[in-house]
Write an enzyme that holds these catalytic residues in place. Structure first.
Site, PDB file in Angstrom:
ATOM      1  N   ASN A 458       0.838  -1.201   0.000  1.00 16.23           N
ATOM      2  CA  ASN A 458       0.000   0.000   0.000  1.00 16.23           C
ATOM      3  C   ASN A 458       0.870   1.248   0.000  1.00 16.23           C
ATOM      4  O   ASN A 458       1.588   1.523   0.963  1.00 16.23           O
ATOM      5  CB  ASN A 458      -0.893   0.020   1.244  1.00 16.23           C
ATOM      6  CG  ASN A 458      -1.624   1.348   1.393  1.00 16.23           C
ATOM      7  OD1 ASN A 458      -2.607   1.600   0.704  1.00 16.23           O
ATOM      8  ND2 ASN A 458      -1.136   2.226   2.268  1.00 16.23           N
ATOM      9  N   GLU A 459       0.855   1.975  -1.098  1.00 21.35           N
ATOM     10  CA  GLU A 459       1.432   3.311  -1.249  1.00 21.35           C
ATOM     11  C   GLU A 459       2.960   3.364  -1.113  1.00 21.35           C
ATOM     12  O   GLU A 459       3.516   4.457  -1.013  1.00 21.35           O
ATOM     13  CB  GLU A 459       0.780   4.303  -0.266  1.00 21.35           C
ATOM     14  CG  GLU A 459      -0.701   4.511  -0.558  1.00 21.35           C
ATOM     15  CD  GLU A 459      -1.342   5.589   0.295  1.00 21.35           C
ATOM     16  OE1 GLU A 459      -0.701   6.056   1.270  1.00 21.35           O
ATOM     17  OE2 GLU A 459      -2.492   5.974   0.007  1.00 21.35           O
ATOM     18  N   ASN A 460       3.650   2.242  -1.157  1.00 17.38           N
ATOM     19  CA  ASN A 460       5.116   2.289  -1.132  1.00 17.38           C
ATOM     20  C   ASN A 460       5.651   2.947  -2.403  1.00 17.38           C
ATOM     21  O   ASN A 460       6.580   3.764  -2.349  1.00 17.38           O
ATOM     22  CB  ASN A 460       5.689   0.878  -1.000  1.00 17.38           C
ATOM     23  CG  ASN A 460       5.325   0.216   0.316  1.00 17.38           C
ATOM     24  OD1 ASN A 460       4.338   0.576   0.946  1.00 17.38           O
ATOM     25  ND2 ASN A 460       6.107  -0.755   0.734  1.00 17.38           N
ATOM     26  N   SER A 514      -0.466  -0.559  -4.684  1.00 16.00           N
ATOM     27  CA  SER A 514      -1.677   0.258  -4.785  1.00 16.00           C
ATOM     28  C   SER A 514      -1.394   1.612  -4.145  1.00 16.00           C
ATOM     29  O   SER A 514      -0.955   1.683  -2.996  1.00 16.00           O
ATOM     30  CB  SER A 514      -2.845  -0.415  -4.053  1.00 16.00           C
ATOM     31  OG  SER A 514      -4.007   0.382  -4.099  1.00 16.00           O
TER      32      SER A 514
END
Length: 862
Positions: A458-460, A514
């Site tokens: 998530n959002e890395n 994502s």
């Protein structure tokens, strides 16, 4: 740090995708969850412990600490994560168990750095919260009483050691509350394979616990044990489903046996086997004729076939396993078009708009989440017309019961791997731990029909591209470190995880990060999935939700406070100000309370008191959610998914949740329930035209009547339109459009509205939408008078019938009786009778039990 422990590995079996066997005369399975004690390693006094449990909840139960969620108590408990703890119990092994050829101890969840001692022998060490272990324990056990001790090393101490040993600095993980933990800027969350949210998030506290967070089982067996079952669907037509049942068996010696496969208790295959000592892998084709398909919530039934796998010898059951399997086809479609590249889920050949939310763990202390809690949250999804939930990457891979309930209720799962909002180490030990974690969880979860997608993080990626990490590393540590950090990322998300998903669960789509685009690059509106945070993060107007419409919206949202009854549980009256120290401590977004106030000032009149402010904050959140969801649904098939942030909380807090920590629906969850209906009418103003869009998720066309009524707030009919329409399946289309000025030219915009009704048989209204020509701040509301009756309905529930003499805006019904109303925070048209059903959590004997309830509306906040 476990080199010494690894000398014992010859006696240990690490099982990936462990499944518990059925009880039989050959198999003994017992919980070792009783008689536990615990203490700090340096202490001498033992205290009673619960298993499953955590250090924090055990300290709380023994009166050592006060409720971590109450007022500012969290701040006083930061010493706990810097302490080493040990847990101890004794258990008996009788002749029946001891005489079995194999005795194993299964540890379903140890958090996180644990050394396991059996009868004073150190047998194993763990360093990954997300992996379960099955240990061959017979060499260490004795007949009679046995001792089991588990020592948990401080995750903070070991995290600091790993941080110092890395040799370079990773970017700051934006949600690691190291300062609150007394560590200054020394963030350590990314160094441990432990739930990231334990270290704090912008909706959660910093309570870094340790403990035995899932069951410990003693398993004893002779001859054979089933270690893993993978049921892969190889073909699906209207006539036949072809399955391949892959079974991994462990045998204690060479022998002949049979593998029986039953489908819904009927024998389908009987296969003769020559088992060899050790691990045996067998694959058996199975056919199901005239298969019934599995559908998501709202589109059809959720048929699950029960597949029983049994190993027998001489008519005696040696081992067994059972899986519930739904038959479906599911693919993520990414096809180039005139705008970019699509991103949508096709179920059984039909494109499906995904409606749902993001999900976080239901408590900071995972042992407190009961089966009833799981059942409640999944039902909350079903009632709100969800068909997908995203298990977010900063929490945990959920327990089996979560996915079983999703299977049964038609909720697809977007499953993140547990990485979020950070860059991680790339050393060999870390990568190996990640690999074992992925193997374990992919094998454990891949048989669940609900698993729709594996997402690496998530959002890395968006953090790497847009949050200044690249410049920070390059300017302060140079290009060599920059390349090293990026290599750690690609090793995990472009190599290890996709390779394992392809090997172990090839039917399920893998998405590296994502949000990201089809090229695997930063997010874009024209391909891939998108997280939109200019609303909230940059104080962009709610109207920008109409401008930022992507192919698939996997995150967006807006905050609100929980209801007043929830706030009272963690505050004193002196705290009842949104800028009090306690209220700000229960708000982890640094811009949170100011943001809510900022948006509220532009749309609503100033609430008269603290309680009213909490209520209006929920209306504000629901308004933002409405604008966003309507934009996403209105723009299908260009946009084919809307997963808002977030459905639930892990403690009582002001947050983006639509359901608070205690399970109370906020205004936004009631609004979502309405907006996610299979067929929904949506008002929208474009180029000064008032449009009525109707969106349908259904798989068949529907004939209906559209009624439009222009009313004033006293209920006078000013104009009307009736129109026979055909609602096309699985589409969004405009069914009415007229110049806005022509509609309102004769009237005062502040006290008129338009209501759209959809009727399915010319009498039954199955959808209603209301459009106001001004913001709530400018509406000329008057005090409503409510008349109501309470009676018992035929279904056993109680029903409240309510009528208002004028428009009643955002009506909220509350009761001291625990339960939920079928609708709430809704607009009541004048003189229309509304039937509101009440579903009680406790038995209600008569309507008098419900008389202690209140009806409020927006007017009461002035």
């Amino acid at each position: 740090m476990f080199d010494k422990i690894n000398t014992y590995l010859i006696l240990i079996v690490l099982v990936m995708g462990i499944t518990s066997c059925k009880s039989s005369r050959n198999i003994i399975s017992k919980n070792i969850n009783t008689n536990w004690q615990f203490k700090a390693v340096q202490d001498s006094v033992w205290l009673k412990a619960s298993v499953p449990g955590t250090v924090h909840t055990d300290l709380l139960a023994n009166g050592v600490i006060e409720d971590p969620f109450y007022r500012l108590n969290e701040k006083q408990l930061q010493w706990i994560d810097k302490t080493d703890w040990e847990y101890y119990t004794t258990f008996k092994v009788d002749n029946k168990v001891f005489n079995k050829e194999t005795i194993e101890l299964e540890f379903k969840g140890l958090d996180t750095y644990a050394k396991i001692y059996i009868n004073d022998s150190l047998v194993f060490g763990t360093d990954n919260m997300f992996v379960g272990y099955q240990l061959n324990s017979k060499p260490f056990l004795k007949l009679g009483e046995n001792q089991l001790k588990i020592v948990f090393d401080s995750p903070i101490r070991l995290g600091l050691e790993k941080r110092d040993a890395l040799g370079y600095r990773l970017p700051n993980a934006v949600n690691d509350q190291s300062v609150n933990g007394g560590l200054g800027d020394k963030q350590v969350a990314v160094f441990s394979r432990k739930a990231g949210y334990h270290f704090g998030w912008d909706w959660g506290p910093r309570l870094v616990s340790s403990g035995i967070w899932q069951d410990i089982l003693l398993l004893a067996w002779n001859k054979a044990s089933i270690k893993d079952v993978y049921i892969k669907q190889t073909e699906l037509t209207n006539d036949v489903a072809q399955l391949n049942v892959a079974v991994e068996l462990e045998a204690t010696d060479d022998f002949k046996s049979f593998l029986n496969i039953k489908i819904d208790s009927v024998l389908s295959v009987r296969h003769k086997m020559d088992l060899k000592k050790g691990i045996n892998k067998i694959e058996i084709p199975v056919i199901i004729e005239n298969p019934e398909l599995w559908w998501t919530n709202g589109l059809g039934n959720q048929k699950l076939y029960k597949i029983d796998i049994e190993v027998t010898k001489g008519g005696r059951l040696l081992a067994s396993n059972s899986k519930n399997i739904g038959l479906k086809t599911l693919e993520v479609v990414q096809q180039p078009d005139s705008i970019g590249t699509s991103f949508y889920f096709k179920l059984n050949g039909h494109p499906v708009f995904m409606k749902g939310a993001n999900y976080i763990p239901q408590d900071v202390f995972l042992n407190r989440v009961t089966i009833q809690d799981y059942e409640r949250i999944i039902q909350d999804m079903v009632y709100a017309n969800y068909n997908m939930i995203r298990v977010w990457g900063g929490g945990i891979y959920e327990k089996d019961i979560f996915y079983e309930l999703c299977d049964k209720n038609g909720i697809l799962v977007w499953q993140d791997f547990m990485f979020a909002c950070a860059m991680y180490p790339g050393d060999a030990a870390f990568l190996e731990s990640v690999k074992q974690e992925a193997i374990y969880n992919v094998k454990r979860l891949r048989n669940h029909t609900s698993i729709a997608l594996w997402c690496g993080n998530n959002e890395n990626l968006v953090g790497w591209k847009n949050w200044g990490w690249i410049n920070d590393i390059y300017n302060n540590q140079g290009g060599e470190v920059l390349n090293k950090v990026w290599k750690g990322y690609t090793d995990v998300f472009h190599n290890i995880l996709p390779d394992l998903v392809k090997e172990l669960d090839s039917d399920t789509f893998y998405w590296a990060s994502s949000p990201s685009s089809v090229q695997g690059e930063d997010q874009t509106l024209t391909s891939g999935d998108y997280h939109y945070w200019k609303v909230w993060g940059q104080q962009a107007a709610f109207s920008t939700f109409n401008e930022y419409v992507p192919r698939f919206m996997s995150e967006y949202g807006f905050q609100s406070f929980p209801e007043f009854e929830t706030v009272k549980k963690y505050t004193l009256e002196e705290d009842w100000d949104i800028y009090s120290e306690v209220m700000q401590s229960h708000q982890r977004s640094i811009i949170g309370n100011k943001n809510i106030e900022f948006y509220m000032e532009s749309m609503y009149r100033k609430p008269k008191d603290f309680q009213s402010f909490l209520y209006v904050s929920q209306l504000l959140q629901a308004k933002g959610m409405q604008i966003a969801i309507e934009a996403h649904r209105r723009n299908m098939p260009y946009c084919m998914g809307s997963l808002y942030w977030q459905i639930n909380d892990c403690w009582p807090v002001a947050s983006w949740s639509s359901i608070d920590y205690y399970g109370n629906w906020k205004a936004s969850h009631f609004k979502v329930k309405e907006l996610y209906k299979p067929i929904k009418s949506l008002f929208f103003v474009k180029d000064n035209q008032l449009q009525v869009h109707i969106v349908s998720d259904e798989l068949e066309n529907k004939s209906a009547k559209l009624n439009l009524k222009l009313l004033n707030f006293n209920g006078e009919l000013l104009n009307s339109l009736e129109k026979e329409i055909d609602i096309k399946l699985n589409t969004s289309a405009i069914y009415f459009s007229e110049n806005l000025n022509q509609i309102v030219s004769k009237y005062n915009k502040s006290n008129i509205l338009i209501v759209a009704e959809l009727l399915d048989d010319n009498t039954h209204v199955f959808d209603e939408s209301i459009f106001f020509f001004e913001t709530e701040k400018k509406l000329e509301l008057t005090q409503p008078t409510f008349n109501y009756t309470i009676s018992k309905a035929a279904n056993g529930k109680f029903v409240v019938e309510i009528v208002s003499n004028v428009l009643a805006k955002d009506v909220r019904i509350s009761s001291t009786t625990e339960g939920k109303f079928s609708i709430n925070y809704f607009d009541m048209l004048p003189f229309k009778k509304y039937r509101v059903y009440f579903d009680s959590e406790t038995e209600i004997t008569d309507e008098k039990s419900l008389e202690n309830f209140k009806i409020n509306s927006l007017f009461d906040t002035y």
